[in-house]
Enzyme design. Structure first.
Site, mmCIF file in Angstrom:
data_model
loop_
_atom_site.group_PDB
_atom_site.id
_atom_site.type_symbol
_atom_site.label_atom_id
_atom_site.label_comp_id
_atom_site.label_asym_id
_atom_site.label_seq_id
_atom_site.Cartn_x
_atom_site.Cartn_y
_atom_site.Cartn_z
ATOM 1 N N LYS A 63 4.546 -41.193 -12.007
ATOM 2 C CA LYS A 63 5.599 -40.184 -11.846
ATOM 3 C C LYS A 63 6.994 -40.757 -12.052
ATOM 4 O O LYS A 63 7.888 -40.060 -12.539
ATOM 5 C CB LYS A 63 5.495 -39.520 -10.464
ATOM 6 N N GLU A 67 -1.912 -35.221 -14.814
ATOM 7 C CA GLU A 67 -2.273 -34.413 -13.640
ATOM 8 C C GLU A 67 -2.150 -35.217 -12.346
ATOM 9 O O GLU A 67 -1.783 -34.686 -11.292
ATOM 10 C CB GLU A 67 -3.714 -33.895 -13.797
ATOM 11 N N VAL A 79 1.450 -35.832 -9.823
ATOM 12 C CA VAL A 79 2.031 -34.981 -8.769
ATOM 13 C C VAL A 79 0.932 -34.458 -7.854
ATOM 14 O O VAL A 79 -0.020 -33.821 -8.315
ATOM 15 C CB VAL A 79 2.790 -33.775 -9.386
ATOM 16 N N LYS A 83 8.335 -36.500 -8.237
ATOM 17 C CA LYS A 83 7.392 -35.388 -8.409
ATOM 18 C C LYS A 83 8.135 -34.052 -8.522
ATOM 19 O O LYS A 83 7.739 -33.163 -9.287
ATOM 20 C CB LYS A 83 6.415 -35.380 -7.237
ATOM 21 N N ASP A 128 9.744 -41.098 -4.175
ATOM 22 C CA ASP A 128 8.489 -40.647 -4.792
ATOM 23 C C ASP A 128 8.453 -39.109 -4.857
ATOM 24 O O ASP A 128 8.071 -38.526 -5.876
ATOM 25 C CB ASP A 128 7.315 -41.199 -3.964
ATOM 26 N N VAL A 168 -5.954 -46.632 -7.574
ATOM 27 C CA VAL A 168 -6.315 -45.518 -8.467
ATOM 28 C C VAL A 168 -7.199 -45.999 -9.618
ATOM 29 O O VAL A 168 -8.221 -45.375 -9.937
ATOM 30 C CB VAL A 168 -5.041 -44.812 -9.004
HETATM 31 N N1 HSE Z 1 2.555 -42.985 -2.362
HETATM 32 C C1 HSE Z 1 2.165 -41.726 -2.859
HETATM 33 C C2 HSE Z 1 1.919 -40.791 -1.678
HETATM 34 C C3 HSE Z 1 0.916 -41.865 -3.675
HETATM 35 O O1 HSE Z 1 1.870 -41.285 -0.554
HETATM 36 O O2 HSE Z 1 1.801 -39.599 -1.864
HETATM 37 C C4 HSE Z 1 0.569 -40.671 -4.479
HETATM 38 O O3 HSE Z 1 1.574 -40.350 -5.382
#
Ligand code: HSE
Length: 359
Positions: free
Chosen positions: A109, A133, A136, A209, A205, A19
């Site tokens: 997140k 932003e 999520v 979110k 993850d 990123v």
């Molecule tokens: N590992 C996360 C996904 C990255 O695959 O969505 C983005 O948050």
């Protein structure tokens, strides 16, 4: 009337992974249009990362290398935290920056789902802005949509495919008939997966979110501990075949609902029928459905992971800051974020995969 400074916005980036590299590229690639739209240049003036050599392949111009990430906030207007993780350097850097009144943009997140309330309080106290932003659904502008465009609604439900890696794995397993491990390896190669891919496939993850979306929707503080999460490790090709026989697909969904004043937050593999827009969300793509009393149902779809899609969201936050746009991180003032009573685990249906209609 606020008179905005026309000085360049000085940006410090912490973390030059998928990123961070994407943010550097996008700011360079679209510099002209970004300046036209904000009236200011957005300049990366300082960078901190694991290894200085990570700067070499990126268009970072004269950005200064800062060996100690915690010193990054000293000479910049905005700190972009892309290190990740709910603790350690990422947390310290964000806390230090906000306490000093420096604006922060983050895609973290885990940090927001765990310490969001404390960070919002710090931002309010110092007058800094905390924007996320990118935290999520990657490139889908869901935070801004809920905070701004849909702000007049009372929300009853927000749900979606929030993890690109899991959706990619489920799609690949079914379409290529490949193994779970093979599909995960591909997702890692493509830069979709978390540093610890267990966070993706075990639903952690998505839980991060979901906690953030629940906070925006229902005015509660993000609280990861309230999200019940099950991942996709147990999903087999046989499950997929049975789903297909019922004109459905299996998707890992994050779901937050508010009913009779009680909040339910969960992550679960679900049977999604072809009649739902989420059925058609395939590959690394994310999809989010929001239900509001005025607007009805709104569906968002877009790339939920990867370098430039996530950078698109980070850069949008930076552009807001360049324009002087400020807002409360979780919409309400931190003191008004309530602790809503949770629905008891025994009151929710758990057989796997659950039908989307039963959520
Ligand atoms: N590992 C996360 C996904 C990255 O695959 O969505 C983005 O948050």
């Amino acid at each position: 009337m606020t008179i905005l400074s026309q000085q360049p916005l000085r940006i410090g980036i912490a973390g030059l992974g998928t990123v961070g590299g994407g943010v550097a590229k996008l700011l360079a690639q679209n510099a002209e249009i970004i300046e036209q739209r904000t009236g200011r240049k957005l300049t990366v003036t300082a960078v901190s990362a694991k290894d200085k050599s990570e700067m070499e392949a990126l268009p970072l111009g004269g950005a200064k290398w800062v060996a100690d990430a915690l010193a990054l906030s000293d000479d910049v207007d905005v700190v972009v935290e892309l290190i990740g993780g709910s603790e350690g350097i990422a947390r310290k850097l964000v806390e230090k920056s906000l306490s000093a009144g420096k604006n922060v943009v983050t895609a973290n997140k885990a940090l927001l789902a765990t310490h969001g309330l404390g960070l919002a309080q710090m931002a309010e106290t110092s007058g800094a802005t905390l924007a996320f932003e990118a935290a999520v659904a990657g490139g889908i502008p869901i935070i801004k949509a809920m905070r701004e465009s849909l702000a007049g609604n009372r929300f009853s439900k927000v749900l979606g495919i929030l993890n690109g890696t899991c959706n990619y794995i489920l799609t690949e397993m079914w379409e290529r008939k490949c193994s779970f491990d093979e599909a995960l390896k591909d997702a890692q190669k493509l830069g979709y997966a978390e540093a610890n891919p267990g966070f993706d496939v075990d639903g952690v993850d998505t839980a991060h979110k979901t906690a953030i979306l629940a906070s925006l929707a229902f005015g509660c503080a993000p609280d990861l501990a309230q999200v019940q999460a099950t991942g996709i490790r147990g999903i087999t090709l046989k499950d997929m075949e049975s789903a297909a026989a019922n004109n459905s697909r299996i998707k890992l969904l994050g779901v937050a609902t508010l009913k009779d004043g009680k909040i339910a937050q969960r992550v679960q593999p679900c049977l999604v029928p072809a009649s739902s827009p989420l059925y058609h969300v395939q590959g690394v793509v994310n999809g989010v459905i929001v239900e509001g009393d005025a607007v009805g149902t709104v569906f968002f779809q877009g790339r939920g992971a990867g370098s430039l899609p996530t950078a698109s969201a980070v850069v949008a936050d930076l552009m807001d800051m360049a324009r002087g746009v400020a807002y409360k991180p979780f919409i309400l003032p931190a003191a008004q974020l309530q602790a809503l009573p949770p629905v008891k685990a025994s009151e929710t249906k758990t057989p796997l995969p659950i039908r989307i209609e039963d959520l």
